[in-house]
Design a protein around this motif. Structure first.
Motif, PDB file in Angstrom:
ATOM      1  N   LEU A  49       0.820  -1.208   0.000  1.00  0.00           N
ATOM      2  CA  LEU A  49       0.000   0.000   0.000  1.00  0.00           C
ATOM      3  C   LEU A  49       0.854   1.257   0.000  1.00  0.00           C
ATOM      4  O   LEU A  49       2.054   1.226   0.278  1.00  0.00           O
ATOM      5  N   ASP A  56      -2.872   3.095   2.525  1.00  0.00           N
ATOM      6  CA  ASP A  56      -3.014   2.522   3.857  1.00  0.00           C
ATOM      7  C   ASP A  56      -4.316   3.022   4.487  1.00  0.00           C
ATOM      8  O   ASP A  56      -4.640   4.198   4.391  1.00  0.00           O
ATOM      9  N   GLY A  61      -7.217   2.552   3.452  1.00  0.00           N
ATOM     10  CA  GLY A  61      -8.238   2.442   2.425  1.00  0.00           C
ATOM     11  C   GLY A  61      -9.251   3.568   2.353  1.00  0.00           C
ATOM     12  O   GLY A  61      -9.044   4.679   2.850  1.00  0.00           O
ATOM     13  N   THR A  78      -8.052  -3.216   6.624  1.00  0.00           N
ATOM     14  CA  THR A  78      -6.716  -3.246   6.019  1.00  0.00           C
ATOM     15  C   THR A  78      -5.764  -4.191   6.744  1.00  0.00           C
ATOM     16  O   THR A  78      -4.725  -4.542   6.212  1.00  0.00           O
TER      17      THR A  78
END
Length: 234
Positions: A94, A141, A143, A179
């Motif tokens: 990410l 990171d 999301g 995540t």
């Protein structure tokens, strides 16, 4: 219902707390520590990102026209930090939190521009830009849920009142859970945003003010520092 509007001093307290939580979280992940210590540092560390998102949202409430400056700084330090982030957290695919916060500001800017626009027929354009922001957030990171925390605070702080802080804690928990699926129980540390934010909001504080660029430089610097310490301890 009274709106939530943090003072600059209260935001400094939140920033200090977020920095400490982030440092503890990364120290547990980078340094050679026991499994029990890792659990404790991870739990407390889950508080850091939703606090940073809350601080960003509160800053945008004070200065909604400071969008361009935020976008430039977040993108610049996101680019600087990404190679370090990838070297330190080798299993992560990410983009680092600077990019998450960058998308947060972009979502706020697009939504605000839409609401302030006097032109008709621009709905498709703004909707397309929002979809692009949501797509970009999926690579960052924490999301899409993480990217929405700051804009939600900005647009709802006048309507929901102090309960919004607890809602943001719930969003922080959800962002951490989605995540980092292996840490769903530990992600509940993000729920502390509500009571901690409430406690800080209801009191006057005196704390040293961090320089404007401190956080931006601290993020990559502390990752490098912890990595060097880890290599010395092995």
């Amino acid at each position: 219902m009274a709106r939530v509007r943090f003072s600059q001093t209260q935001l400094e307290v939140l920033k200090w707390l977020a920095l400490v939580a982030m440092f503890i979280d990364h120290a547990g992940k980078i340094l050679p520590v026991s499994e029990m210590t890792l659990i404790e540092t991870t739990f407390f560390g889950r508080l850091s990102f939703p606090l940073f998102a809350l601080i960003l949202g509160a800053r945008l409430v004070h200065k909604p026209d400071a969008v361009t400056g935020y976008l430039k700084r977040l993108f610049l330090f996101g680019v600087i930090s990404q190679p370090i982030f990838m070297l330190v957290f080798k299993d992560s695919t990410l983009l680092n939190i600077f990019f998450t916060l960058f998308v947060s500001v972009a979502i706020f800017h697009v939504a605000r521009s839409w609401s302030l626009s006097l032109k008709k027929g621009g709905e498709v354009k703004f909707l397309g830009l929002l979809c692009l922001c949501f797509w970009a957030a999926s690579f960052c990171d924490y999301g899409i849920v993480g990217a929405l925390i700051a804009p939600i605070y900005v647009f709802w702080h006048r309507r929901v009142g102090i309960g919004l802080l607890y809602a943001l804690g719930g969003l922080g928990f959800l962002a951490n859970s989605l995540t980092q699926m292996s840490e769903i129980v530990l992600a509940s540390g993000a729920l502390m945003v509500g009571p901690i934010g409430h406690f800080i909001y209801c009191r006057d504080w005196t704390v040293p003010r961090l320089p404007k660029w401190f956080f931006y430089g601290f993020y990559p610097a502390h990752l490098v520092g912890l990595s060097l310490i880890s290599m010395c301890l092995l």
